[in-house]
Motif scaffolding. Structure first.
Motif, PDB file in Angstrom:
ATOM      1  N   LYS A 286     -40.482  -9.513   0.558  1.00 11.96           N
ATOM      2  CA  LYS A 286     -41.478 -10.027  -0.385  1.00 11.96           C
ATOM      3  C   LYS A 286     -42.687 -10.597   0.354  1.00 11.96           C
ATOM      4  N   ARG A 287     -43.794 -10.718  -0.376  1.00 15.18           N
ATOM      5  CA  ARG A 287     -45.001 -11.246   0.282  1.00 15.18           C
ATOM      6  C   ARG A 287     -45.699 -12.236  -0.650  1.00 15.18           C
ATOM      7  N   GLU A 288     -46.046 -13.377  -0.114  1.00 16.85           N
ATOM      8  CA  GLU A 288     -46.833 -14.327  -0.913  1.00 16.85           C
ATOM      9  C   GLU A 288     -48.275 -13.850  -0.947  1.00 16.85           C
ATOM     10  N   ALA A 289     -48.860 -13.897  -2.107  1.00 18.13           N
ATOM     11  CA  ALA A 289     -50.241 -13.410  -2.240  1.00 18.13           C
ATOM     12  C   ALA A 289     -50.839 -13.928  -3.531  1.00 18.13           C
ATOM     13  N   ASP A 290     -52.137 -14.101  -3.533  1.00 16.94           N
ATOM     14  CA  ASP A 290     -52.827 -14.469  -4.768  1.00 16.94           C
ATOM     15  C   ASP A 290     -53.075 -13.183  -5.535  1.00 16.94           C
ATOM     16  N   VAL A 291     -52.455 -13.048  -6.694  1.00 15.56           N
ATOM     17  CA  VAL A 291     -52.545 -11.800  -7.454  1.00 15.56           C
ATOM     18  C   VAL A 291     -53.116 -12.086  -8.840  1.00 15.56           C
ATOM     19  N   PRO A 292     -54.427 -12.004  -8.997  1.00 19.43           N
ATOM     20  CA  PRO A 292     -55.004 -12.296 -10.308  1.00 19.43           C
ATOM     21  C   PRO A 292     -54.903 -11.128 -11.299  1.00 19.43           C
ATOM     22  N   THR A 293     -54.751  -9.915 -10.772  1.00 24.47           N
ATOM     23  CA  THR A 293     -54.702  -8.737 -11.658  1.00 24.47           C
ATOM     24  C   THR A 293     -53.691  -7.721 -11.146  1.00 24.47           C
ATOM     25  N   VAL A 294     -53.120  -6.961 -12.100  1.00 24.98           N
ATOM     26  CA  VAL A 294     -52.152  -5.920 -11.746  1.00 24.98           C
ATOM     27  C   VAL A 294     -52.448  -4.654 -12.548  1.00 24.98           C
ATOM     28  N   LEU A 295     -52.303  -3.531 -11.873  1.00 25.65           N
ATOM     29  CA  LEU A 295     -52.257  -2.233 -12.565  1.00 25.65           C
ATOM     30  C   LEU A 295     -50.812  -1.767 -12.515  1.00 25.65           C
ATOM     31  N   SER A 296     -50.235  -1.415 -13.673  1.00 21.94           N
ATOM     32  CA  SER A 296     -48.859  -0.913 -13.701  1.00 21.94           C
ATOM     33  C   SER A 296     -48.858   0.529 -14.204  1.00 21.94           C
ATOM     34  N   ASN A 297     -48.259   1.404 -13.415  1.00 22.28           N
ATOM     35  CA  ASN A 297     -48.247   2.838 -13.747  1.00 22.28           C
ATOM     36  C   ASN A 297     -46.938   3.268 -14.379  1.00 22.28           C
ATOM     37  N   SER A 298     -47.017   4.161 -15.363  1.00 29.30           N
ATOM     38  CA  SER A 298     -45.821   4.788 -15.928  1.00 29.30           C
ATOM     39  C   SER A 298     -46.112   6.255 -16.192  1.00 29.30           C
ATOM     40  N   PHE A 299     -45.322   7.112 -15.566  1.00 34.11           N
ATOM     41  CA  PHE A 299     -45.513   8.552 -15.729  1.00 34.11           C
ATOM     42  C   PHE A 299     -44.194   9.184 -16.162  1.00 34.11           C
ATOM     43  N   GLY A 300     -44.259  10.207 -17.017  1.00 32.78           N
ATOM     44  CA  GLY A 300     -42.994  10.768 -17.488  1.00 32.78           C
ATOM     45  C   GLY A 300     -43.023  12.260 -17.712  1.00 32.78           C
ATOM     46  N   PHE A 301     -41.814  12.830 -17.821  1.00 37.86           N
ATOM     47  CA  PHE A 301     -41.671  14.247 -18.179  1.00 37.86           C
ATOM     48  C   PHE A 301     -42.419  14.508 -19.479  1.00 37.86           C
ATOM     49  N   GLY A 302     -42.900  15.720 -19.611  1.00 35.38           N
ATOM     50  CA  GLY A 302     -43.637  16.073 -20.818  1.00 35.38           C
ATOM     51  C   GLY A 302     -45.100  15.699 -20.687  1.00 35.38           C
ATOM     52  N   GLY A 303     -45.540  15.444 -19.442  1.00 41.60           N
ATOM     53  CA  GLY A 303     -46.965  15.169 -19.206  1.00 41.60           C
ATOM     54  C   GLY A 303     -47.419  13.804 -19.677  1.00 41.60           C
ATOM     55  N   GLN A 304     -46.491  12.822 -19.662  1.00 41.09           N
ATOM     56  CA  GLN A 304     -46.836  11.483 -20.152  1.00 41.09           C
ATOM     57  C   GLN A 304     -47.387  10.623 -19.026  1.00 41.09           C
ATOM     58  N   ASN A 305     -48.538  10.045 -19.201  1.00 44.99           N
ATOM     59  CA  ASN A 305     -49.125   9.131 -18.214  1.00 44.99           C
ATOM     60  C   ASN A 305     -49.742   7.950 -18.955  1.00 44.99           C
ATOM     61  N   THR A 306     -49.213   6.760 -18.697  1.00 46.78           N
ATOM     62  CA  THR A 306     -49.735   5.559 -19.360  1.00 46.78           C
ATOM     63  C   THR A 306     -49.861   4.441 -18.330  1.00 46.78           C
ATOM     64  N   CYS A 307     -50.982   3.765 -18.340  1.00 42.96           N
ATOM     65  CA  CYS A 307     -51.207   2.673 -17.396  1.00 42.96           C
ATOM     66  C   CYS A 307     -51.611   1.408 -18.147  1.00 42.96           C
ATOM     67  N   LEU A 308     -51.156   0.279 -17.609  1.00 44.28           N
ATOM     68  CA  LEU A 308     -51.502  -1.018 -18.185  1.00 44.28           C
ATOM     69  C   LEU A 308     -52.249  -1.837 -17.137  1.00 44.28           C
ATOM     70  N   VAL A 309     -53.231  -2.593 -17.584  1.00 49.46           N
ATOM     71  CA  VAL A 309     -53.927  -3.522 -16.694  1.00 49.46           C
ATOM     72  C   VAL A 309     -53.718  -4.929 -17.242  1.00 49.46           C
ATOM     73  N   MET A 310     -53.174  -5.788 -16.386  1.00 47.55           N
ATOM     74  CA  MET A 310     -52.866  -7.155 -16.800  1.00 47.55           C
ATOM     75  C   MET A 310     -53.620  -8.147 -15.914  1.00 47.55           C
ATOM     76  N   ALA A 311     -53.857  -9.317 -16.456  1.00 50.35           N
ATOM     77  CA  ALA A 311     -54.554 -10.342 -15.670  1.00 50.35           C
ATOM     78  C   ALA A 311     -53.917 -11.699 -15.924  1.00 50.35           C
ATOM     79  N   ARG A 312     -54.024 -12.568 -14.913  1.00 50.26           N
ATOM     80  CA  ARG A 312     -53.459 -13.907 -15.030  1.00 50.26           C
ATOM     81  C   ARG A 312     -54.296 -14.750 -15.973  1.00 50.26           C
ATOM     82  N   GLU A 313     -55.613 -14.541 -15.910  1.00 51.96           N
ATOM     83  CA  GLU A 313     -56.537 -15.356 -16.701  1.00 51.96           C
ATOM     84  C   GLU A 313     -57.315 -14.457 -17.654  1.00 51.96           C
ATOM     85  N   PRO A 314     -57.862 -15.051 -18.742  1.00 51.95           N
ATOM     86  CA  PRO A 314     -58.664 -14.253 -19.683  1.00 51.95           C
ATOM     87  C   PRO A 314     -59.840 -13.547 -19.009  1.00 51.95           C
ATOM     88  N   GLY A 315     -60.435 -14.151 -17.971  1.00 50.28           N
ATOM     89  CA  GLY A 315     -61.502 -13.469 -17.233  1.00 50.28           C
ATOM     90  C   GLY A 315     -62.817 -13.387 -17.982  1.00 50.28           C
TER      91      GLY A 315
END
Lengths: 394, 422
Positions: free
Chosen positions: B393-422
């Motif tokens: 594991k690594r300690e780090a300041d992480v204000p934002t994340v991109l999360s990837n999800s890909f699936g059979f049948g040509g499915q690709n969905t990504c989420l962008v999350m943030a710690r603060e409203p920004g």
């Protein structure tokens, strides 16, 4: 009238009555007769698919081989809708087109399953038996043919619809949610054009088994959807069929110069408690809301024939005495996930042709001469979930 | 303070989260295991593994429902995650009052019940006797098992969610799609709360065999905890797994006004379907890249603002290569230095639940300032030049994340999350 009104610019429908909108409109004039297969799945009567040349919409043999009938039917019918909307082969608009498919599961390999069932009678190590048979006899492609989201996947591959791809599951209610969500996204500016629909292929033992696990099917003889008999079983007679719609914002359709069949008005959905008069009351409340917007003269009912749900719906519809009702399952059989998309398609055709359908069951449905300006489409799940919407002039 | 994003839409807050995986039940146990680099992958004991090429999985084996079939387990997993999430949000556990979006596996009558019915039938060697017995038996549990609406219907009953619940499948992207549907409903102003759940307890023998037939699974059975090795040179497939996660979503404004603790902001989501092949991605990775770009655009964020990527990272030769290619296409040279890790190295691939499970872990990553590692990274794939937060594991300041999800049948969905409203 608003730029984000939801209009229907393409319709693809397939049922035992034929292929496409014209075939259905013609078949439903006069006194439409159901097309039935009483033998193949006896004691169950079904409304079978008509003959279909899949190559018309799925030109590559390789693609056809990757699918079983359910996915072929959906992909074929989606192609009809895209053709009808003038979008087939329009790479740019298909690449930005959203898609919501309502789906169950595809067909299992009956021969493999039956072999396992028969072998199970002679031995007790069923877990090992399953592994033995499934590892050696399952075809890899059949897994993909069974996967719920692979109907949408095949539509992406064959028709290049790739803006987005979502599959909703959950029998009749999934069809309601698919159209409701697609329309809500367009209205809110989250989408400009969307392919939405479903297919159901009843000609497979597992598709009948799913209903009969709770004794939902009528056995032995056919009767119109309002005349199903308790002594013959649960009241549902199934059919194979599919319905896909191209929905667009008014602005999007006008920009590319497309005339719409009709517009989608408000859609309501729910999950009424089915005990007592719960369903009838819930449907009555929905009707009150919708009729307050535009009193529909015609209702295209997706009543399934399941006794309790169909009685409740009939009572709720009958309370609106001035509405002529058409229970289309009389002529198509129950299409499960495709029920609501099919109801909306028939409603849109009636608006477009400025003409109501003749009664499908003269004993229970009255004629309507006037051109309908607003048509109610309903889908009340045989077991749970219900919805209805108004289809109006574009 | 603004309650809308730069497009004028309501900001969507996460106010409750729950999770169950093979690592345990609840966020605390999962986080301790995940940041400790522990694997939940084990040899399968639930069913015989004779004749199977793959004999390992990330099963949830510690619940009473673990032995009761895919439907019962999926429901139990969904309930445990939902309860943890709703409880944390402070909303009512019996009258939630918002819509339910459930990502769940396709269902069918379980083999053991199919066999039990057949044993009771006249055994005529034809499907009719099975259906005839099914009708006469009228076992409600068997019926429920084959109804796609059943699990969501039960959840809706229990938690008092509003309206017709949506059950969805976008294959391995399902969990992310459930969250996306919730975000969209809130942005449309349809509701002031939504419950998004991804749950999957469908790791049956047949599921294992089906994925094996597609050559998708790792066969490195000897050391189960080492089998899932995303981005490694000797990766050979994913490890089938079970799990669930639930998220309570609310407009930021109503979350604040009721004094709820805001865990994170769902900034954006994006999707793009692939038309190349049923199980393989377009060789140039353009649909996955398109989904990433769509999510960033929806979030109103520039590429530079992504601080960490929660990879789809399945450990299949195909996915990890394609994910690297598509991310490099979007982020360019900077991709070599953005930390990216795969939770699947420890929990395996939870299929329909994965997008939701990994969204929960992404949010915990931001909140804790700790990035869970990609374990089993002993033999890096030289063609995949990434900072995978290897093994520790690594300690780090992480204000934002991109999360990837890909699936059979040509499915690709990504989420962008943030710690603060920004």
């Amino acid at each position: 009238m608003s730029s984000t009104d939801v209009v229907i610019t393409g319709i693809g429908i397939v049922s035992s009555l034929g292929l496409g909108t014209d075939a259905h409109w013609q078949a439903l004039q006069g006194s439409p007769a159901p097309k039935l297969d009483r033998e193949r799945f006896a004691p169950y009567v079904i409304h079978p698919l008509p003959e279909i040349d899949w190559s018309v919409q799925i030109p590559r043999r390789g693609d056809q081989r990757q699918m079983e009938t359910w996915q072929r039917l959906g992909t074929y019918t989606a192609g009809l809708a895209l053709d009808d909307a003038g979008l087939k082969g329009d790479e740019e608009l298909c690449a930005t087109m959203d898609m919501i498919v309502a789906a169950g599961g595809g067909e299992r390999d009956t021969a493999v399953d039956q072999a396992i069932l028969d072998a199970s009678l002679a031995r007790n190590d069923h877990g090992v038996l399953l592994n033995e048979k499934l590892t050696t006899e399952l075809r890899p492609t059949l897994f993909l043919a069974q996967l719920s989201n692979l109907l949408a996947g095949n539509i992406s591959i064959v028709h290049k619809v790739t803006g987005s791809s979502r599959t909703f599951m959950g029998e009749d209610g999934a069809g309601v949610a698919a159209i409701e969500t697609a329309a809500a996204r367009i209205r809110a500016g989250q989408s400009t054009h969307c392919l939405v629909g479903a297919a159901f292929q009843t000609e497979h033992p597992d598709m009948l088994l799913a209903y009969e696990l709770a004794a939902y099917l009528q056995r032995g003889e056919w009767s119109p959807v309002w005349q199903r008999r308790e002594e013959l079983g649960g009241g549902i007679i199934t059919g194979s069929g599919a319905a896909f719609l191209v929905l667009e914002s008014r602005e999007h359709a006008e920009k590319r110069g497309r005339k719409a069949y009709a517009a989608i008005g408000p859609i309501l959905s729910g999950r009424a408690r089915r005990e007592g008069s719960g369903l009838k009351d819930a449907l009555g409340e929905m009707l009150d809301v919708l009729a307050g917007r535009a009193a529909p003269a015609l209702a295209i009912s997706g009543a399934s024939g399941a006794h309790a749900a169909t009685r409740a719906e009939k009572a709720a519809l009958d309370a609106y005495g001035n509405m002529a009702v058409r229970g289309f399952n009389t002529v198509t059989g129950h299409l499960k996930e495709a029920q609501f998309p099919f109801a909306v398609a028939l409603a849109a055709l009636a608006i477009h042709n400025a003409k109501a359908y003749p009664p499908f069951d003269a004993e229970n449905e009255r004629p309507l001469e006037d051109a309908p300006k607003a048509v109610l489409a309903t889908s009340v799940g045989y077991h749970c979930y219900e919805g209805m919407g108004l289809i109006v002039e574009a | 303070m603004s309650y809308t994003d730069k497009f004028g839409r309501p900001l969507v807050a996460v106010t409750g989260m729950g999770v169950v995986t093979s690592l345990g039940q609840g966020k605390r146990d999962n986080w301790a295991a995940l940041t400790g680099g522990r694997s939940g992958i084990r040899s399968i004991k639930r069913f015989p593994v004779d004749h199977l090429a793959t004999t390992i999985a990330g099963l949830v084996d510690f619940l009473p429902e673990s032995e009761q079939g895919a439907t019962a387990l999926t429901l139990a997993l969904a309930e445990l995650a939902a309860e943890e999430a709703i409880d944390e949000s402070g909303l009512s556990l019996s009258n939630f009052g918002g819509p339910l979006f459930l990502a769940a596996p396709p269902v069918e009558l379980d083999w053991r019940n199919r066999l039990a019915l057949y044993a009771r039938s006249e055994r005529s060697g034809d499907w009719r006797s099975l259906i005839e017995t099914a009708r006469k038996t009228a076992n409600r549990a068997y019926f429920d098992e084959g109804q796609f609406a059943n699990i969501a219907n039960r959840l809706a009953d229990k938690y008092g969610t509003r309206g017709l619940p949506v059950t969805l499948s976008t294959a391995c992207a399902s969990g992310a799609t459930a969250i996306q549907l919730g975000i969209e409903a809130i942005r449309r102003g349809e509701c002031d709360r939504a419950l998004a759940i991804g749950a999957d307890g469908s790791a049956t023998a047949e599921a294992l065999i089906r994925f094996s037939l597609l050559s998708a699974l790792s066969t490195q059975n000897e050391r189960p905890e080492k089998a899932s090795k995303p981005f490694s040179k000797d990766r050979d497939g994913f490890v089938l797994a079970e799990g669930s996660a639930a998220l309570v979503l609310e407009p930021l404004e109503s979350a604040r006004s009721r004094g709820a603790k805001v865990l994170a902001i769902m900034r954006g989501c994006g999707e793009k379907a692939d038309d190349f092949h049923r199980t393989r991605s377009k060789p140039d990775g353009s649909p996955a890249a398109g989904a990433v770009r769509a999510a960033l655009a929806d979030a109103g964020m520039a590429e530079e603002e992504v601080a960490y990527i929660n990879a789809h990272g399945t450990s299949t030769p195909e996915n990890d290569k394609m994910e690297h290619l598509s991310l490099s296409t979007v982020f360019g040279e900077r991709m070599r230095t953005i930390p990216i890790s795969s939770n699947k190295s420890m929990i395996g691939h939870t299929l329909s639940a994965a997008g939701a499970v990994e969204a929960v872990f992404s949010i915990m990553t931001m909140r804790e300032g700790v990035i869970p590692p990609t374990i089993n990274y002993d033999n890096p794939d030289p063609a995949i030049d990434l900072d995978v937060v290897p093994n520790v594991k690594r300690e780090a300041d992480v204000p934002t994340v991109l999360s990837n999800s890909f699936g059979f049948g040509g499915q690709n969905t990504c989420l962008v999350m943030a710690r603060e409203p920004g």
